[in-house]
Design a protein around this motif. Sequence first.
Motif, short mmCIF file in Angstrom:
data_model
loop_
_atom_site.label_atom_id
_atom_site.label_comp_id
_atom_site.label_asym_id
_atom_site.label_seq_id
_atom_site.Cartn_x
_atom_site.Cartn_y
_atom_site.Cartn_z
N LEU A 1 30.02 48.10 30.34
CA LEU A 1 31.06 48.75 31.14
C LEU A 1 31.01 50.27 31.09
N PRO A 2 30.73 50.89 29.93
CA PRO A 2 30.64 52.36 29.94
C PRO A 2 29.33 52.90 30.51
N HIS A 3 28.29 52.06 30.61
CA HIS A 3 26.96 52.59 30.91
C HIS A 3 26.35 52.10 32.21
N LYS A 4 26.86 51.02 32.80
CA LYS A 4 26.19 50.42 33.94
C LYS A 4 27.18 50.13 35.05
N PHE A 5 26.67 50.11 36.29
CA PHE A 5 27.45 49.66 37.43
C PHE A 5 27.15 48.19 37.63
N ASN A 6 28.16 47.35 37.57
CA ASN A 6 27.96 45.90 37.60
C ASN A 6 28.59 45.32 38.86
N MET A 7 27.75 44.95 39.83
CA MET A 7 28.24 44.38 41.08
C MET A 7 28.59 42.90 40.93
N GLU A 8 28.20 42.29 39.80
CA GLU A 8 28.43 40.87 39.61
C GLU A 8 29.86 40.57 39.17
N LEU A 9 30.60 41.60 38.78
CA LEU A 9 31.90 41.40 38.15
C LEU A 9 33.01 41.45 39.20
N PRO A 10 33.72 40.35 39.45
CA PRO A 10 34.86 40.41 40.37
C PRO A 10 35.87 41.43 39.86
N PRO A 11 36.74 41.95 40.77
CA PRO A 11 37.56 43.13 40.40
C PRO A 11 38.79 42.79 39.56
N PHE A 12 38.69 41.84 38.66
CA PHE A 12 39.80 41.51 37.79
C PHE A 12 40.25 42.74 36.98
N LEU A 13 39.29 43.40 36.36
CA LEU A 13 39.59 44.50 35.45
C LEU A 13 40.32 45.62 36.17
N GLN A 14 39.83 46.01 37.34
CA GLN A 14 40.43 47.11 38.08
C GLN A 14 41.85 46.76 38.52
N ILE A 15 42.05 45.53 39.01
CA ILE A 15 43.37 45.13 39.49
C ILE A 15 44.37 45.07 38.33
N LEU A 16 43.94 44.52 37.21
CA LEU A 16 44.84 44.43 36.05
C LEU A 16 45.23 45.81 35.55
N ALA A 17 44.27 46.73 35.50
CA ALA A 17 44.59 48.09 35.06
C ALA A 17 45.54 48.76 36.05
N ASP A 18 45.31 48.53 37.35
CA ASP A 18 46.16 49.14 38.37
C ASP A 18 47.59 48.60 38.30
N ARG A 19 47.74 47.34 37.82
CA ARG A 19 49.08 46.77 37.67
C ARG A 19 49.75 47.21 36.37
N GLY A 20 49.03 47.96 35.56
CA GLY A 20 49.65 48.55 34.38
C GLY A 20 49.51 47.78 33.09
N TYR A 21 48.65 46.78 33.06
CA TYR A 21 48.50 45.99 31.84
C TYR A 21 47.60 46.68 30.83
N GLY A 22 47.95 46.54 29.55
CA GLY A 22 46.99 46.86 28.53
C GLY A 22 45.89 45.80 28.55
N LEU A 23 44.68 46.19 28.17
CA LEU A 23 43.53 45.28 28.28
C LEU A 23 42.72 45.29 27.00
N VAL A 24 42.23 44.12 26.65
CA VAL A 24 41.24 44.02 25.58
C VAL A 24 40.08 43.19 26.08
N LEU A 25 38.88 43.74 25.94
CA LEU A 25 37.64 43.06 26.32
C LEU A 25 36.81 42.91 25.05
N THR A 26 36.60 41.69 24.66
CA THR A 26 35.93 41.40 23.39
C THR A 26 34.47 41.01 23.63
N ASP A 27 33.58 41.52 22.80
CA ASP A 27 32.19 41.04 22.80
C ASP A 27 32.17 39.68 22.10
N PHE A 28 32.72 38.67 22.78
CA PHE A 28 33.03 37.41 22.11
C PHE A 28 31.81 36.57 21.76
#
Length: 334
Positions: free
Chosen positions: A35-62
């Motif tokens: 996420l900090p280093h690459k542009f990923n076209m495969e990723l649906p816009p979940f992350l952007q929409i959630l951030a725009d709605r004001g949610y805190g987010l955690v993304l784990t290298d699970f």
Amino acid sequence: IEPATPWPGPDPRPLVSFNVTIDSLGLTCMPSHVLPHKFNMELPPFLQILADRGYGLVLTDFQGPKAAYAAGRANGRAVLDGIRAARAFTPAGDPGPLFSGSRVVQVGYSGGGIATGWAAQLQPVYAPELTGVLVGSSVGGVPADYADLFDTMDGTLASGLYRAAVLGLAREYPQLYPLLNDTGDVVAHQLRDACASTNTVGGLAPFPLSALTDVDPRTDPTVIEVMARNRLGRADPAHGADPREVPTGPVQVWHADATVPMGPGPGSSQGPGDTFVPEWTAHRLVDEWCAAGADVEYTPVAGEHVTGAYTAVGPALDWVDARARGVPITTGCR
């Protein structure tokens, strides 16, 4: 992630665990690197929409330091550890943790759905302090039982991801490695750092798992045991499961389903459904969780396995939004 968008309250800013579709075997494929280093076209816009709605987010290298793709139990524990870490984190200069009083919701699709589903199922046993805190799990396109997918993924255009999943399982269950023949050893070495794009394209060479081993993977007891240990749904004590492994918070299961019309009007054609992870496997997962007492809502969406991740963005995130805001849910199964 603490977004710039203000949270209107009155409750604390909710925290969403967004479990990325990693589907990879290399550490440079993990969200913290990509996420900090690459542009990923495969990723649906979940992350952007959630951030725009004001949610805190955690993304784990699970997938963990072994990049153990598809190792469901390990992936689920890692997601719960990520939620624990996010709730405990205090930024420098702040008086206390950002999200210690937050409702938590999680969402993930396909490989991310594996991690999401297992986090929901393991939570009452592995992270009981999150009961009542983890208020929703939105699980999309999840391959609940890998043994079901021999006919739909093994030796098909999806075989690259299926091979990678088996090699990822072997990293958590090394008893699988001795089953590889010389060809399997070479393939495992060549794919040792492969990201999702490489694994997906690998389906253009749709050779089956039987080419990598001298045993029958459908009947070998070691393979059967590992797959059974990572079968999502009914907790089977015969394979080391704890009967308490039942989601405590409400669950949404969404899947590309052939019963969904592709267009408006009564004469519109039906969608193809998920040909790689058939919808009946999602129906069975819902039935098993419901029978165990979980609150589950099934949401069919249009498309197939790839496009289903995009057609579900609206209904999945609306469900996540409702749970994060504390909107009451009808208990039981629908």
